[in-house]
Motif scaffolding. Structure first.
Motif, PDB file in Angstrom:
ATOM      1  N   ASP A  60      -8.630  38.033 -17.551  1.00  0.00           N
ATOM      2  CA  ASP A  60      -9.390  39.078 -17.400  1.00  0.00           C
ATOM      3  C   ASP A  60     -11.076  38.582 -16.827  1.00  0.00           C
ATOM      4  O   ASP A  60     -11.674  39.433 -16.212  1.00  0.00           O
ATOM      5  N   SER A  61     -11.186  37.527 -17.378  1.00  0.00           N
ATOM      6  CA  SER A  61     -12.471  37.000 -17.215  1.00  0.00           C
ATOM      7  C   SER A  61     -12.885  36.890 -15.799  1.00  0.00           C
ATOM      8  O   SER A  61     -14.260  36.987 -15.222  1.00  0.00           O
ATOM      9  N   VAL A  62     -11.894  36.637 -14.665  1.00  0.00           N
ATOM     10  CA  VAL A  62     -11.961  36.447 -13.509  1.00  0.00           C
ATOM     11  C   VAL A  62     -11.334  37.325 -12.396  1.00  0.00           C
ATOM     12  O   VAL A  62     -11.633  37.459 -11.311  1.00  0.00           O
ATOM     13  N   LYS A  63     -10.643  38.511 -13.185  1.00  0.00           N
ATOM     14  CA  LYS A  63      -9.762  39.323 -12.466  1.00  0.00           C
ATOM     15  C   LYS A  63     -10.677  40.229 -11.519  1.00  0.00           C
ATOM     16  O   LYS A  63     -11.791  40.774 -11.987  1.00  0.00           O
ATOM     17  N   GLY A  64     -10.426  40.505 -10.248  1.00  0.00           N
ATOM     18  CA  GLY A  64     -11.338  41.192  -9.323  1.00  0.00           C
ATOM     19  C   GLY A  64     -12.172  40.554  -8.765  1.00  0.00           C
ATOM     20  O   GLY A  64     -13.104  41.107  -7.718  1.00  0.00           O
ATOM     21  N   ARG A  65     -12.670  39.189  -9.385  1.00  0.00           N
ATOM     22  CA  ARG A  65     -13.591  38.375  -8.457  1.00  0.00           C
ATOM     23  C   ARG A  65     -13.134  37.210  -7.830  1.00  0.00           C
ATOM     24  O   ARG A  65     -13.693  36.532  -6.737  1.00  0.00           O
ATOM     25  N   PHE A  66     -11.931  36.736  -8.725  1.00  0.00           N
ATOM     26  CA  PHE A  66     -11.315  35.246  -7.858  1.00  0.00           C
ATOM     27  C   PHE A  66     -10.073  35.860  -7.277  1.00  0.00           C
ATOM     28  O   PHE A  66      -9.488  36.417  -7.601  1.00  0.00           O
ATOM     29  N   THR A  67      -9.668  35.074  -6.176  1.00  0.00           N
ATOM     30  CA  THR A  67      -8.528  35.246  -5.492  1.00  0.00           C
ATOM     31  C   THR A  67      -8.037  33.932  -5.088  1.00  0.00           C
ATOM     32  O   THR A  67      -8.718  33.209  -4.569  1.00  0.00           O
ATOM     33  N   ILE A  68      -6.720  33.692  -5.572  1.00  0.00           N
ATOM     34  CA  ILE A  68      -5.994  32.405  -5.196  1.00  0.00           C
ATOM     35  C   ILE A  68      -5.076  32.792  -3.988  1.00  0.00           C
ATOM     36  O   ILE A  68      -4.350  33.837  -3.943  1.00  0.00           O
ATOM     37  N   SER A  69      -4.931  31.781  -2.979  1.00  0.00           N
ATOM     38  CA  SER A  69      -4.095  31.972  -1.963  1.00  0.00           C
ATOM     39  C   SER A  69      -3.599  30.560  -1.591  1.00  0.00           C
ATOM     40  O   SER A  69      -4.083  29.577  -1.777  1.00  0.00           O
ATOM     41  N   ARG A  70      -2.355  30.609  -0.902  1.00  0.00           N
ATOM     42  CA  ARG A  70      -1.898  28.987  -0.529  1.00  0.00           C
ATOM     43  C   ARG A  70      -1.370  29.272   0.985  1.00  0.00           C
ATOM     44  O   ARG A  70      -0.880  30.513   1.563  1.00  0.00           O
ATOM     45  N   ILE A  79      -2.298  23.585   1.171  1.00  0.00           N
ATOM     46  CA  ILE A  79      -3.313  23.854   0.751  1.00  0.00           C
ATOM     47  C   ILE A  79      -3.297  25.131  -0.056  1.00  0.00           C
ATOM     48  O   ILE A  79      -3.011  26.358   0.493  1.00  0.00           O
ATOM     49  N   VAL A  80      -4.196  25.012  -1.243  1.00  0.00           N
ATOM     50  CA  VAL A  80      -4.452  26.236  -2.232  1.00  0.00           C
ATOM     51  C   VAL A  80      -5.987  26.480  -2.166  1.00  0.00           C
ATOM     52  O   VAL A  80      -6.738  25.583  -2.145  1.00  0.00           O
ATOM     53  N   TYR A  81      -6.238  27.962  -1.915  1.00  0.00           N
ATOM     54  CA  TYR A  81      -7.513  28.017  -1.810  1.00  0.00           C
ATOM     55  C   TYR A  81      -7.812  29.012  -3.199  1.00  0.00           C
ATOM     56  O   TYR A  81      -7.035  29.801  -3.689  1.00  0.00           O
ATOM     57  N   LEU A  82      -9.292  28.857  -3.565  1.00  0.00           N
ATOM     58  CA  LEU A  82      -9.730  29.825  -4.552  1.00  0.00           C
ATOM     59  C   LEU A  82     -11.008  30.326  -4.216  1.00  0.00           C
ATOM     60  O   LEU A  82     -12.034  29.829  -3.972  1.00  0.00           O
ATOM     61  N   GLN A  83     -11.169  31.759  -3.630  1.00  0.00           N
ATOM     62  CA  GLN A  83     -12.234  32.578  -3.432  1.00  0.00           C
ATOM     63  C   GLN A  83     -12.819  33.016  -4.550  1.00  0.00           C
ATOM     64  O   GLN A  83     -12.069  33.720  -5.330  1.00  0.00           O
ATOM     65  N   MET A  84     -14.040  32.626  -4.749  1.00  0.00           N
ATOM     66  CA  MET A  84     -14.747  33.013  -6.049  1.00  0.00           C
ATOM     67  C   MET A  84     -16.014  33.844  -5.363  1.00  0.00           C
ATOM     68  O   MET A  84     -16.919  33.529  -4.684  1.00  0.00           O
ATOM     69  N   ASN A  85     -15.927  35.311  -5.904  1.00  0.00           N
ATOM     70  CA  ASN A  85     -17.073  35.929  -5.521  1.00  0.00           C
ATOM     71  C   ASN A  85     -17.563  36.496  -6.715  1.00  0.00           C
ATOM     72  O   ASN A  85     -17.295  36.596  -7.738  1.00  0.00           O
ATOM     73  N   SER A  86     -18.890  37.170  -6.558  1.00  0.00           N
ATOM     74  CA  SER A  86     -19.610  37.598  -7.752  1.00  0.00           C
ATOM     75  C   SER A  86     -19.799  36.723  -8.800  1.00  0.00           C
ATOM     76  O   SER A  86     -19.727  37.029 -10.030  1.00  0.00           O
ATOM     77  N   LEU A  87     -20.116  35.338  -8.534  1.00  0.00           N
ATOM     78  CA  LEU A  87     -20.097  34.368  -9.640  1.00  0.00           C
ATOM     79  C   LEU A  87     -21.308  34.812 -10.472  1.00  0.00           C
ATOM     80  O   LEU A  87     -22.166  35.306 -10.065  1.00  0.00           O
ATOM     81  N   LYS A  88     -20.968  34.016 -11.608  1.00  0.00           N
ATOM     82  CA  LYS A  88     -21.822  34.367 -12.833  1.00  0.00           C
ATOM     83  C   LYS A  88     -22.302  32.765 -13.571  1.00  0.00           C
ATOM     84  O   LYS A  88     -21.446  31.929 -13.285  1.00  0.00           O
ATOM     85  N   PRO A  89     -23.264  32.829 -14.133  1.00  0.00           N
ATOM     86  CA  PRO A  89     -23.520  31.584 -14.819  1.00  0.00           C
ATOM     87  C   PRO A  89     -22.513  30.983 -15.764  1.00  0.00           C
ATOM     88  O   PRO A  89     -22.216  29.922 -15.786  1.00  0.00           O
ATOM     89  N   GLU A  90     -21.655  31.953 -16.334  1.00  0.00           N
ATOM     90  CA  GLU A  90     -20.631  31.566 -17.232  1.00  0.00           C
ATOM     91  C   GLU A  90     -19.278  30.934 -16.231  1.00  0.00           C
ATOM     92  O   GLU A  90     -18.615  30.402 -16.998  1.00  0.00           O
ATOM     93  N   ASP A  91     -19.306  31.134 -15.002  1.00  0.00           N
ATOM     94  CA  ASP A  91     -18.162  30.466 -14.312  1.00  0.00           C
ATOM     95  C   ASP A  91     -18.699  28.911 -14.168  1.00  0.00           C
ATOM     96  O   ASP A  91     -17.906  28.467 -13.526  1.00  0.00           O
TER      97      ASP A  91
END
Length: 117
Positions: A60-70, A79-91
Motif C-alpha cells: 500500500d505504501s507505494v501503490k499508485g506511485r510505483f510501477t514495475i515492468s519487465r 531488464i526490469v524497471y521500477l518507475q517511481m513517481n510522486s516520490l516522498k522523503p520516506e522513499d
C-alpha cells in the motif's frame, strides 16, 4: 548470474526516478522479479514484484506511485524497471532488485535513492 541495478540518485519530493535492473548469465523469463528497499535502521521491504506472466503486486505504501515492468525481449539479458513517481522523503532507501522461482535467490547490489523534502 548477475543483477545490476542502476538509476538511483537525488530527487526532490514529488519528483520521479526510473530504476533499471539488468539480469544476465541465464534466462530469467520464467523468474519472478522484484524490487526491494532498505532504509537506514529499518528492515528490507518489498516494493514491487512481477511474475513471468506480468502480474504485479505492490504494498500500500507505494501503490499508485510505483510501477514495475519487465523486458524479456532478449533471451539472455532481461531488464526490469521500477518507475517511481510522486516520490516522498520516506522513499529514501537503498533499492535492490532480485530474481527467483519460489524464493528470491539472486540479488543485485543496491542503488541509493534519496528524496529531499
Amino acid at each position: 548470474v548477475q543483477l545490476q541495478a542502476s538509476g538511483g540518485g537525488l530527487v526532490q519530493a514529488g519528483g520521479s526516478l526510473r530504476l533499471s535492473c539488468a539480469a544476465s548469465g541465464r534466462t530469467f523469463n520464467s523468474y519472478v522479479m522484484g524490487w526491494f528497499r532498505q532504509a537506514p535502521g529499518k528492515q528490507r521491504e518489498s516494493v514491487a514484484v512481477i511474475t513471468s506472466g506480468g502480474s504485479t503486486n505492490y504494498p500500500d505504501s507505494v501503490k499508485g506511485r510505483f510501477t514495475i515492468s519487465r523486458d524479456n525481449a532478449k533471451n539472455t539479458k532481461n531488464i526490469v524497471y521500477l518507475q517511481m513517481n510522486s516520490l516522498k522523503p520516506e522513499d529514501t532507501a537503498v533499492y535492490y532488485c532480485a530474481a527467483g522461482v519460489g524464493h528470491f535467490e539472486y540479488w543485485g547490489r543496491g542503488t541509493l535513492v534519496t528524496v529531499s523534502s
